[in-house]
Design an enzyme around this catalytic site. Sequence first.
Site, PDB file in Angstrom:
ATOM      1  N   TYR A  34     -28.570 -31.275 -79.254  1.00  0.00           N
ATOM      2  CA  TYR A  34     -27.103 -31.545 -78.450  1.00  0.00           C
ATOM      3  C   TYR A  34     -27.184 -32.790 -77.991  1.00  0.00           C
ATOM      4  O   TYR A  34     -25.622 -33.490 -77.963  1.00  0.00           O
ATOM      5  CB  TYR A  34     -27.348 -29.927 -77.736  1.00  0.00           C
ATOM      6  N   ASP A  55     -12.843 -22.516 -89.875  1.00  0.00           N
ATOM      7  CA  ASP A  55     -14.681 -22.804 -89.109  1.00  0.00           C
ATOM      8  C   ASP A  55     -14.827 -23.821 -89.445  1.00  0.00           C
ATOM      9  O   ASP A  55     -14.646 -24.863 -90.261  1.00  0.00           O
ATOM     10  CB  ASP A  55     -15.240 -22.029 -90.415  1.00  0.00           C
ATOM     11  N   LYS A  70     -23.234 -35.351 -78.525  1.00  0.00           N
ATOM     12  CA  LYS A  70     -21.785 -35.500 -77.153  1.00  0.00           C
ATOM     13  C   LYS A  70     -22.403 -37.263 -76.968  1.00  0.00           C
ATOM     14  O   LYS A  70     -21.623 -37.878 -76.647  1.00  0.00           O
ATOM     15  CB  LYS A  70     -22.532 -34.965 -76.025  1.00  0.00           C
ATOM     16  N   ASN A  92     -12.014 -30.689 -79.192  1.00  0.00           N
ATOM     17  CA  ASN A  92     -12.520 -29.926 -77.534  1.00  0.00           C
ATOM     18  C   ASN A  92     -13.935 -28.795 -78.869  1.00  0.00           C
ATOM     19  O   ASN A  92     -14.958 -28.427 -77.295  1.00  0.00           O
ATOM     20  CB  ASN A  92     -12.689 -28.598 -77.247  1.00  0.00           C
TER      21      ASN A  92
HETATM   22  N1  LIG Z   1     -19.762 -25.426 -70.772  1.00  0.00           N
HETATM   23  C1  LIG Z   1     -20.453 -26.191 -69.847  1.00  0.00           C
HETATM   24  O1  LIG Z   1     -21.012 -26.908 -69.388  1.00  0.00           O
HETATM   25  C2  LIG Z   1     -20.413 -27.811 -71.510  1.00  0.00           C
HETATM   26  C3  LIG Z   1     -21.042 -29.007 -70.966  1.00  0.00           C
HETATM   27  C4  LIG Z   1     -20.558 -30.009 -71.242  1.00  0.00           C
HETATM   28  C5  LIG Z   1     -19.899 -29.967 -72.411  1.00  0.00           C
HETATM   29  N2  LIG Z   1     -19.384 -28.938 -73.211  1.00  0.00           N
HETATM   30  C6  LIG Z   1     -18.403 -28.921 -74.604  1.00  0.00           C
HETATM   31  O2  LIG Z   1     -17.213 -28.078 -73.898  1.00  0.00           O
HETATM   32  C7  LIG Z   1     -17.291 -27.801 -75.494  1.00  0.00           C
HETATM   33  C8  LIG Z   1     -16.255 -26.453 -74.957  1.00  0.00           C
HETATM   34  O3  LIG Z   1     -17.309 -24.930 -75.124  1.00  0.00           O
HETATM   35  P1  LIG Z   1     -17.213 -24.352 -74.253  1.00  0.00           P
HETATM   36  O4  LIG Z   1     -18.622 -24.500 -72.713  1.00  0.00           O
HETATM   37  O5  LIG Z   1     -15.556 -23.613 -73.921  1.00  0.00           O
HETATM   38  O6  LIG Z   1     -17.728 -23.295 -74.581  1.00  0.00           O
HETATM   39  P2  LIG Z   1     -17.610 -21.419 -75.677  1.00  0.00           P
HETATM   40  O7  LIG Z   1     -16.495 -21.223 -74.047  1.00  0.00           O
HETATM   41  O8  LIG Z   1     -18.107 -21.125 -75.897  1.00  0.00           O
HETATM   42  O9  LIG Z   1     -16.018 -22.279 -75.924  1.00  0.00           O
HETATM   43  C9  LIG Z   1     -16.155 -22.949 -77.856  1.00  0.00           C
HETATM   44  C10 LIG Z   1     -14.809 -22.753 -78.227  1.00  0.00           C
HETATM   45  O10 LIG Z   1     -15.375 -23.581 -79.651  1.00  0.00           O
HETATM   46  C11 LIG Z   1     -15.196 -22.761 -80.412  1.00  0.00           C
HETATM   47  N3  LIG Z   1     -15.913 -22.622 -81.673  1.00  0.00           N
HETATM   48  C12 LIG Z   1     -17.533 -22.790 -82.021  1.00  0.00           C
HETATM   49  N4  LIG Z   1     -17.914 -23.086 -83.018  1.00  0.00           N
HETATM   50  C13 LIG Z   1     -16.636 -23.246 -83.798  1.00  0.00           C
HETATM   51  C14 LIG Z   1     -16.514 -23.520 -85.557  1.00  0.00           C
HETATM   52  N5  LIG Z   1     -18.122 -22.758 -86.146  1.00  0.00           N
HETATM   53  N6  LIG Z   1     -15.409 -22.710 -85.693  1.00  0.00           N
HETATM   54  C15 LIG Z   1     -14.632 -23.356 -84.845  1.00  0.00           C
HETATM   55  N7  LIG Z   1     -14.658 -23.003 -83.468  1.00  0.00           N
HETATM   56  C16 LIG Z   1     -15.766 -23.224 -83.517  1.00  0.00           C
HETATM   57  C17 LIG Z   1     -15.418 -21.120 -80.141  1.00  0.00           C
HETATM   58  O11 LIG Z   1     -13.899 -20.801 -80.915  1.00  0.00           O
HETATM   59  P3  LIG Z   1     -14.664 -19.421 -81.860  1.00  0.00           P
HETATM   60  O12 LIG Z   1     -15.741 -18.467 -81.626  1.00  0.00           O
HETATM   61  O13 LIG Z   1     -13.157 -18.339 -81.730  1.00  0.00           O
HETATM   62  O14 LIG Z   1     -14.494 -20.359 -83.320  1.00  0.00           O
HETATM   63  C18 LIG Z   1     -14.758 -21.520 -78.565  1.00  0.00           C
HETATM   64  O15 LIG Z   1     -13.466 -21.239 -78.632  1.00  0.00           O
HETATM   65  C19 LIG Z   1     -17.850 -27.748 -76.404  1.00  0.00           C
HETATM   66  O16 LIG Z   1     -17.450 -29.284 -76.847  1.00  0.00           O
HETATM   67  C20 LIG Z   1     -19.716 -28.434 -75.607  1.00  0.00           C
HETATM   68  O17 LIG Z   1     -20.306 -28.976 -76.041  1.00  0.00           O
HETATM   69  C21 LIG Z   1     -19.062 -27.450 -72.662  1.00  0.00           C
END
Ligand SMILES: NC(=O)c1ccc[n+]([C@@H]2O[C@H](COP(=O)([O-])OP(=O)(O)OC[C@H]3O[C@@H](n4cnc5c(N)ncnc54)[C@H](OP(=O)(O)O)[C@@H]3O)[C@@H](O)[C@H]2O)c1
Length: 265
Positions: A154, A63, A158, A89
């Site tokens: 947020y 976590d 970033k 990530n």
């Molecule tokens: N999707 C978008 O539009 C977007 C755009 C720009 C940037 N991003 C960035 O991309 C990255 C990945 O996001 P995503 O879009 O793939 O979202 P996602 O599908 O919600 O995946 C988030 C991941 O982070 C993990 N996570 C969350 N809280 C955590 C914690 N306390 N400890 C360890 N792991 C944790 C989750 O795993 P568990 O729940 O199993 O811990 C999951 O594997 C993030 O940094 C996000 O800010 C996303």
Amino acid sequence: MPSASGTALVTGASSGIGATYARKLAARGYDLLLVARDEQRLSALAAELADAHGIEAKTLRADLSVAGDVQHVEERLRNDPSIALLVNNAGIGPRKSLLTEDVAYLDQMVAINVTAANRLAVSAAQAFAHRGKGAIVNVASAVALAPEIFNGTYSASKAFVLALTQSLAHELRDTPVKVQAILPGFTRTEIFDRVGGSFDAIDPARVMDVEDLVDAGLRGLDQGELLTLPSLEDTALLSQFHTARYALGPHLSNREPAPRYGVGA
Ligand SMILES: NC(=O)c1ccc[n+]([C@@H]2O[C@H](COP(=O)([O-])OP(=O)(O)OC[C@H]3O[C@@H](n4cnc5c(N)ncnc54)[C@H](OP(=O)(O)O)[C@@H]3O)[C@@H](O)[C@H]2O)c1
């Protein structure tokens, strides 16, 4: 047998962008160390990718809002010489505007998106510089460049990742270690589902498929890009942005305040 490419440590590998990096890196022959909280999802993905690609895939439940768990991941980065790539990530998204948000949730966001991301990037940079090889992919966001249009904490988290990447790349410039920040726009993952939202309200023309996003990110890494904006077609816009930023350089720290403030002589 260990992979010749080495091991990729991917945080947030249980879903979305992280799980997709894990899939693509396994296909490229990397062994994997998958990090997140959901051990069941991690183990299922590890087993699937080991079977499909003949690689070694391990999991590490952590976590990343908890300091002791972050430290365990840092120790792996520092002590496992097979780790050749960090995909930094894991992150959480915003639930609402700052004026209505619970500050405790924002603290949690800063703990994961900033504190953990910082510790892991710096630990990897130190370990990779010492070993003379390795690469770091920091997942930032396009809103790092456009904070007015999105939740401020947020966007600031970033912008932190972006600045950290630029500065680390400068420090690592004389080493073989590669650093990249990827700045995704909206990308279809679970990020909004997790906070009670959805991508349904967003114009689909502005939402990228996660496969395309990660393919573009990896191509950017192959091409040696420091900043990868997968949506940006006209790269001259980014060059102009950097040109304006560098032009400010000599004017950012002087003994005298600028004349318009009417201070001093
Ligand atoms: N999707 C978008 O539009 C977007 C755009 C720009 C940037 N991003 C960035 O991309 C990255 C990945 O996001 P995503 O879009 O793939 O979202 P996602 O599908 O919600 O995946 C988030 C991941 O982070 C993990 N996570 C969350 N809280 C955590 C914690 N306390 N400890 C360890 N792991 C944790 C989750 O795993 P568990 O729940 O199993 O811990 C999951 O594997 C993030 O940094 C996000 O800010 C996303």
